[in-house]
Design a protein around this motif. Structure first.
Motif, PDB file in Angstrom:
ATOM      1  N   SER A  79      -1.428   7.970  -8.124  1.00 60.01           N
ATOM      2  CA  SER A  79      -1.041   9.380  -8.793  1.00 60.01           C
ATOM      3  C   SER A  79      -2.048  10.540  -8.343  1.00 60.01           C
ATOM      4  N   VAL A  95       5.225  10.879 -12.154  1.00 58.73           N
ATOM      5  CA  VAL A  95       5.858   9.407 -12.623  1.00 58.73           C
ATOM      6  C   VAL A  95       4.577   8.467 -12.448  1.00 58.73           C
ATOM      7  N   CYS A  96       3.986   8.532 -11.423  1.00 59.33           N
ATOM      8  CA  CYS A  96       2.862   7.524 -11.350  1.00 59.33           C
ATOM      9  C   CYS A  96       1.750   7.673 -12.283  1.00 59.33           C
ATOM     10  N   VAL A 101       3.281   6.142 -15.674  1.00 60.09           N
ATOM     11  CA  VAL A 101       3.115   4.789 -15.551  1.00 60.09           C
ATOM     12  C   VAL A 101       1.837   4.393 -16.026  1.00 60.09           C
ATOM     13  N   ALA A 127      -1.555   3.545 -10.513  1.00 60.94           N
ATOM     14  CA  ALA A 127      -0.394   3.239 -10.130  1.00 60.94           C
ATOM     15  C   ALA A 127       0.072   3.759  -8.978  1.00 60.94           C
ATOM     16  N   PHE A 169       6.818  -1.660 -11.488  1.00 65.48           N
ATOM     17  CA  PHE A 169       6.516  -1.344 -12.910  1.00 65.48           C
ATOM     18  C   PHE A 169       6.168  -2.780 -13.758  1.00 65.48           C
ATOM     19  N   VAL A 178      14.924   2.524 -15.023  1.00 62.57           N
ATOM     20  CA  VAL A 178      13.692   1.991 -15.115  1.00 62.57           C
ATOM     21  C   VAL A 178      13.864   0.410 -14.683  1.00 62.57           C
ATOM     22  N   THR A 222      10.721   0.004  -7.030  1.00 60.36           N
ATOM     23  CA  THR A 222       9.208   0.602  -7.088  1.00 60.36           C
ATOM     24  C   THR A 222       8.970   1.763  -7.749  1.00 60.36           C
ATOM     25  N   ILE A 223       7.783   2.197  -8.146  1.00 55.16           N
ATOM     26  CA  ILE A 223       7.759   3.599  -9.016  1.00 55.16           C
ATOM     27  C   ILE A 223       8.311   4.771  -8.136  1.00 55.16           C
TER      28      ILE A 223
END
Length: 588
Positions: A510, A520-521, A524, A533, A539, A569, A574-575
């Motif tokens: 992130s 988004v990271c 998470v 992350a 996830f 999700v 992957t993220i």
């Protein structure tokens, strides 16, 4: 005439309520008469395949109307069903099949064949549908079955977590269904015009409770895909959309889901874990709220309490019709009211025991000194007390079994799997967190270098997702008590998961990723409570579970103001892939 088996009870409902809706899903509504006809035709096909009393049929299907047809057809044929969750690891499913020895597998085309040389029927195969449509649709008579179906015959086998590292199959006969249905009618009072949510996975006995609550009372059973039942907004939407009047949900689902505008004037029952005062304050207004208790080793449950109004210490109620709960000391003597002891269950709902595990059955299903000669009682391993007014209270466990987000888990099974890795010397598993945040963490000492991620992957190869530790910490040595035993209370906070690619190349997290991916990271990291992350992380491999996936989807929707389905999700590898999905929605 006494109705003592599921087919008899169901056929009695059909005779009275043939025109009422019985099964509802997103595509269709089946009435009782039409549902009964489909069940009878499939049951005759199953009888032709050798299904009869005390024979097992495995069922591997997602939630849909055909799943209920399959379960009821197996029971109408006189057989018993073995539920298999298609999402379980292949190794665990293979063990359950070899352990139970079913004669047939029923699956849908969306579920891959499980192999093992087992004969199978694919229920949505057009050829099978055509063949079944040609069979008689009236009720299956006793003389058509391979033998007369009686209450003592097997109804289902459900595998539960085992302390030795292997799940145990609990063999439950029809004998307890009559009293279970009578208890449902007397307490929950579902009936024509009501809609019952089928929430629990088929792999758990609570699913049979949902089915019986609807189909043995004349109410309609509502079937929706699993992603529409996730705690939080998906579950709330389902409760509202289908006008659900009766729902049985674990505390984790109740804690994550808004109570506003749903089940108003209806009935909600908490089961599977301790019902907290906060949940009572949230859900008891404007609806009838109950609290249930019972292990897998009985016909779904044993006690029910309510309607619950007081947000103080919530009890587990009083025994079901036809059942007894004894609170005993270590010498099997009743303890005085208000005194804690071990809970023993007796009565019509008792299981036969553990399938093909005679020593384990003898250890837990013991002679009942308070019943007629030859009667038994089940030693639950749960601690509790009975107040002077008869109300029972659960106070804890006497062993290593825990409840995790509604799932019954033997920590010993997780420890056994961790210890099976060749690098591990000693393994310990514990639970951290409460309700929706509850998760398993593992601790090991090793004889060779090993990455925590490798140990999690090793466990994930044979145990269902809710039993895989979210963190594994490698210790130099375990803290010990004065007697030399491991001091579980002194175990350190679990180590954060390593987020490094197998080839050692550092990836953007992130702090280094840009734009949408960075946000988004960061979300998470906040949802999972981890330091970092990366866009290449998965996830769920970071320790996420379905409840947290729902939270993640909600947070992303709020942050980016996009319509992001929970499926995005669940399906993102992957993220980074999830972030790309968000970006595509931002573009239009």
């Amino acid at each position: 005439m006494r109705l003592n088996t599921v087919p008899e009870l169901f056929e009695s409902t059909v005779a009275r309520r043939g025109g009422e809706p019985a099964l509802i899903d997103a595509e269709s509504t089946l009435g009782y008469a039409e549902l009964n006809t489909r069940i009878n035709r499939l049951a005759r096909r199953l009888i032709a395949h050798g299904v009869g009393p005390d024979t097992l049929v495995a069922i591997a299907m997602p939630k849909c109307n055909d799943l209920i047809v399959a379960i009821m057809a197996v029971l109408k044929a006189g057989g018993a069903y073995l539920p298999l969750d298609p999402g379980y690891p292949a190794e665990r499913l293979a063990f359950m099949l070899s352990d139970a020895g079913p004669v047939l597998l029923l699956r849908s085309s969306s579920v891959a064949s499980l192999g093992a040389g087992l004969p199978e029927l694919v229920l949505d195969d057009p050829a099978l549908r055509t063949a079944c449509a040609a069979l008689p649709g009236h009720d299956v008579a006793q003389h058509e079955r391979r033998a007369e179906l009686r209450p003592e015959h097997l109804m289902y086998v459900i595998h539960t977590s085992g302390s030795t590292g292997r799940p145990k199959g609990v063999a439950v006969p029809h004998g307890g269904v009559r009293d279970m249905a009578a208890t449902q009618a007397a307490v929950l009072r579902a009936g024509p015009g009501d809609r019952v949510l089928q929430w629990a996975s088929i792999s758990f006995d609570a699913a049979f409770w949902d089915v019986a609550l609807a189909l043995l009372s004349g109410a309609a059973l509502v079937m929706v895909p699993a992603e529409d039942l996730l705690p939080g907004r998906p579950l709330w939407n389902t409760l509202l959309k289908y006008g659900i009047t009766h729902a049985v949900l674990p505390p984790v689902a109740l804690s994550e889901t808004d109570a506003g505008d749903v089940l108003v004037g209806g009935t909600v029952m908490s089961t599977g874990d301790s019902c907290t005062p906060t949940l009572v304050r949230k859900w008891s207004p404007q609806r009838r709220m109950f609290n249930g208790y019972g292990p897998t080793e009985v016909t779904v449950g044993a006690t029910i309490g309510g309607p619950v109004r007081d947000a103080g210490d919530t009890g587990i109620g009083t025994p079901w019709i036809g059942n007894e709960v004894h609170v005993l000391d270590e010498r099997l003597r009743p303890v005085p009211p208000g005194t804690e002891g071990e809970l023993y269950i007796a009565g019509s709902g008792l299981a036969r025991g553990y399938l093909n595990r005679f020593p384990a059955t003898a250890a837990k299903f013991v002679a009942d000194p308070f019943g007629p000669p030859g009667s038994r009682m089940y030693r639950t391993g749960d601690r509790g007390r009975r107040e002077p007014d008869g109300e029972l209270f659960f106070t804890g466990r006497a062993d290593g079994q825990v409840k995790l987000r509604g799932f019954r888990v033997e920590l010993g099974e997780i420890e056994t799997r961790l210890a099976a890795h060749p690098a591990v010397q000693v393994a310990v598993a514990v639970v951290r967190g409460e309700l929706a945040d509850a998760h398993v963490v593992g601790y090991v000492t090793t004889m060779a270098p090993v990455e925590p991620g490798e140990l999690r992957a090793h466990v994930a190869g044979s145990l269902p997702a809710h039993m895989v530790p979210t963190r594994v910490t490698v210790l130099d040595r375990f803290p010990t008590l004065a007697n030399g035993k491991i001091d579980r209370e002194a175990l350190p906070e679990p180590a954060a998961p390593a987020a490094v690619r197998p080839d050692g190349i550092r990836e953007f997290g992130s702090r280094e990723a840009g734009g949408c991916a960075a946000v988004v990271c960061a979300i998470v990291e906040d949802v999972l409570g981890i330091p970092e992350a990366r866009v290449t992380d998965n996830f769920f491999r970071l320790g996420g579970h379905s409840v947290q996936a729902t939270r993640l989807a909600v947070r992303i929707r709020e942050r980016f103001e996009v319509r992001l389905p929970i499926r995005a999700v669940l399906e993102a590898a992957t993220i980074g892939e999830l972030a790309a999905s968000v970006e595509s929605r931002l573009r239009g």
